[in-house]
Design a protein around this motif. Structure first.
Motif, PDB file in Angstrom:
ATOM      1  N   PHE A 461       0.905  -1.184   0.229  1.00  0.00           N
ATOM      2  CA  PHE A 461      -0.008   0.128   0.014  1.00  0.00           C
ATOM      3  C   PHE A 461       0.924   1.275  -0.006  1.00  0.00           C
ATOM      4  CE2 PHE A 461      -2.448   3.337   2.682  1.00  0.00           C
ATOM      5  CZ  PHE A 461      -3.384   3.504   1.629  1.00  0.00           C
ATOM      6  N   LYS A 507      -5.876   1.469  -4.780  1.00  0.00           N
ATOM      7  CA  LYS A 507      -5.922   0.477  -3.842  1.00  0.00           C
ATOM      8  C   LYS A 507      -6.889   0.705  -2.590  1.00  0.00           C
ATOM      9  CE  LYS A 507      -2.921  -2.473  -3.939  1.00  0.00           C
ATOM     10  NZ  LYS A 507      -1.463  -3.235  -3.752  1.00  0.00           N
ATOM     11  N   PHE A 508      -6.604   2.006  -2.253  1.00  0.00           N
ATOM     12  CA  PHE A 508      -7.285   2.622  -0.926  1.00  0.00           C
ATOM     13  C   PHE A 508      -8.989   2.678  -1.388  1.00  0.00           C
ATOM     14  CE2 PHE A 508      -8.255   6.071   1.863  1.00  0.00           C
ATOM     15  CZ  PHE A 508      -8.255   5.471   3.114  1.00  0.00           C
TER      16      PHE A 508
END
Length: 517
Positions: A461, A507-508
């Motif tokens: 991340f 992705k968040f």
């Protein structure tokens, strides 16, 4: 690559942990190894194989699911409890992971093919020590007898028990089947997956310390939605609201996520020094937007064990495996390291939402809320925890806003979770329009705690970071609680924290959307 979530029919969980064992699928029926072994009405008919429900028949598993649909779990109070106490007169049943967390005594004898459990009241040790069960002589407490007992005897292996027990021992000892199970269950397209993809599917053990306001709730829901996460417990601490409200809020979040089996522990009610502060103006006086919830769980579900004691115990039971995610003032963590100085060395990592890197405050002129709420605790943690440490600081979260249009779509999902979040989030949206917060928050949606949680859930991340020694200012009139980032080396500290600068925002978004599905 997207991985389809596959749930165990017996416990309704997707993660593969030391508690559950591996998942296996046959004819679209999926179950964990240990959920099968410890279900009271199941017996293994065939030699165990990793790709055929470990030797259990599909027909038997479906019958057991039907039987369990009428049984309430003594831990999480939801139906589907197929693992019953072995004492015949006892009516307690559990999902197998719930039984482990409820401190049931697990009896496993691979030689005899014996896989049973006893509730805490009827543990074998209690029977041996007291000579009685429920006030009766232990001789009257006969083991539970299944309707198939005549077929199976006392073993889980009814046919050729010696051969099958030996086969199971060999099978359980050889862990090479784990990759094959994972590839079958998750249907990977290639055997040459990248290292990061492989790690993302491995179970991660998280312990969360929270002062459950709105972003804490969002972060916890993000973790609960992640298929690769095992949440070992949540410790509560003062901060956004009182610690009693924090406990209530955590239980509300777990309830809407159908995860009330996760243990919740009450922790520190005030900082080490000074007076308590709160963030009622932002999160609501109760921490969750002051939205009424007549069906909220009661505080009787909070564990009797204190948060600090639980934190030490859980980490010591899982050395090197637990990532501690701190979303609140760091009082519990500071007390824990003073009680057990070896604690940090047993952590896999420490993820903190707190501190600031540019002297921008959101509580005082130069102080971020979590550090300012207990500066002494923040100082202790940043100096005594020498484990890998990752910081999602205030300015970073402000630079990493999501557009309000995303927030609208996020809350518009047709799920109970989204409706719950929409109810409690109204206060936060209104608060962000205030003059004081207009500069930092009005231009976008910021879920501060969720950045730290996302980093703990997914190693890939964080895309850019700095590494510097850090500490906390304790005495300044305007700077008490401000994080100090030593870019020159004046502190002469060897330990450096990873300070997030950029993260994978796509992705968040995916993780946040999944949190409310």
């Amino acid at each position: 690559m997207d991985i389809k979530e596959v749930l165990c029919l017996l416990c309704q969980r997707c993660e593969e942990t030391n508690i559950t064992g591996a998942l296996s699928t046959k004819d679209e029926v999926t179950a964990h190894q240990n959920c099968l072994l410890f279900s009271s009405g199941l017996y293994c008919r065939n030699s165990p194989q990793s790709d055929d429900l470990f030797g259990f028949s599909v027909e038997d598993v479906l019958k057991e699911v039907k039987r369990g649909s009428k049984l309430m779990c003594n831990k999480c109070q939801t139906k589907g409890a197929t693992a019953g106490c072995e004492v015949k007169r006892c009516k307690k049943s559990y999902h197998y992971p719930c039984a482990v967390r409820h401190r049931a005594e697990i009896v496993e004898d691979a030689v005899k093919g014996k896989y049973v459990l006893y509730c805490s009241k009827h543990s074998q040790q209690t029977q041996e020590n007291n000579g009685s069960v429920n006030g009766h002589p232990s001789s009257s407490a006969q083991p539970r007898t299944s309707k198939r007992q005549s077929e199976a005897g006392s073993s889980k292996f009814p046919q050729h028990p010696t051969f099958l027990a030996a086969a199971w021992r060999l099978f359980a000892a050889n862990r090479r089947w784990f990759r094959a199970v994972r590839e079958r269950v998750f249907k990977r397209c290639s055997s040459s997956c990248s290292h990061s993809t492989t790690r993302s599917t491995m179970s991660k053990k998280l312990l969360v310390d929270a002062d459950c306001g709105l972003d804490d709730a969002q972060a916890i829901m993000l973790a609960l939605a992640a298929p690769n996460v095992e949440l070992l417990g949540i410790t509560c601490v003062h901060g956004n609201t009182t610690v009693e409200n924090v406990c209530k809020n955590i239980l509300r979040v777990l309830q809407v996520c159908s995860k009330l089996e996760i243990p919740v522990f009450k922790g520190a009610a005030k900082p080490i020094l000074g007076n308590s502060i709160d963030a009622g103006h932002f999160h609501g006086q109760d921490g969750l937007g002051d939205a009424p919830d007549p069906n909220a769980p009661g505080l009787d579900l909070v564990q009797k064990e204190g948060a600090v004691s639980a934190m030490i115990r859980i980490v010591n039971e899982n050395p090197g495996e637990v990532s501690l995610v701190a979303l609140a003032p760091l009082t519990n963590l500071a007390l824990a390291v003073k009680m057990d100085p070896s604690l940090p060395s047993k952590l896999r990592g420490l993820y903190i939402m707190g501190g600031n890197t540019e002297s921008r405050g959101n509580t005082t002129v130069c102080g971020e809320f979590n550090f300012t709420a207990d500066p002494e605790a923040a100082y202790i943690v940043l100096n005594d925890y020498q484990c890998p440490t990752y910081l999602a600081c205030w300015e970073f979260t402000c630079y990493s806003k999501l557009p309000w249009e995303f927030c609208d779509d996020w809350l518009a999902q047709d799920t109970d979770k989204a409706r719950f979040m929409a109810r409690v989030f109204r206060h936060r949206i209104e608060a962000s329009q205030s003059e004081r917060l207009q500069k930092d928050l009005a231009a976008g949606f910021v879920s501060c705690d969720s950045y730290a949680m996302a980093a703990a859930v997914d190693d890939s991340f964080i895309t850019e970071s700095d590494r510097y020694p850090v500490s906390v200012e304790l005495t300044g009139t305007y700077t008490r609680g401000m994080m100090v980032m030593d870019t020159v080396g004046f502190l002469k500290k060897a330990h450096k924290a990873c300070i997030m600068k950029k993260v994978d925002m796509e992705k968040f978004k995916q993780m946040m959307m999944a949190a409310l599905k």
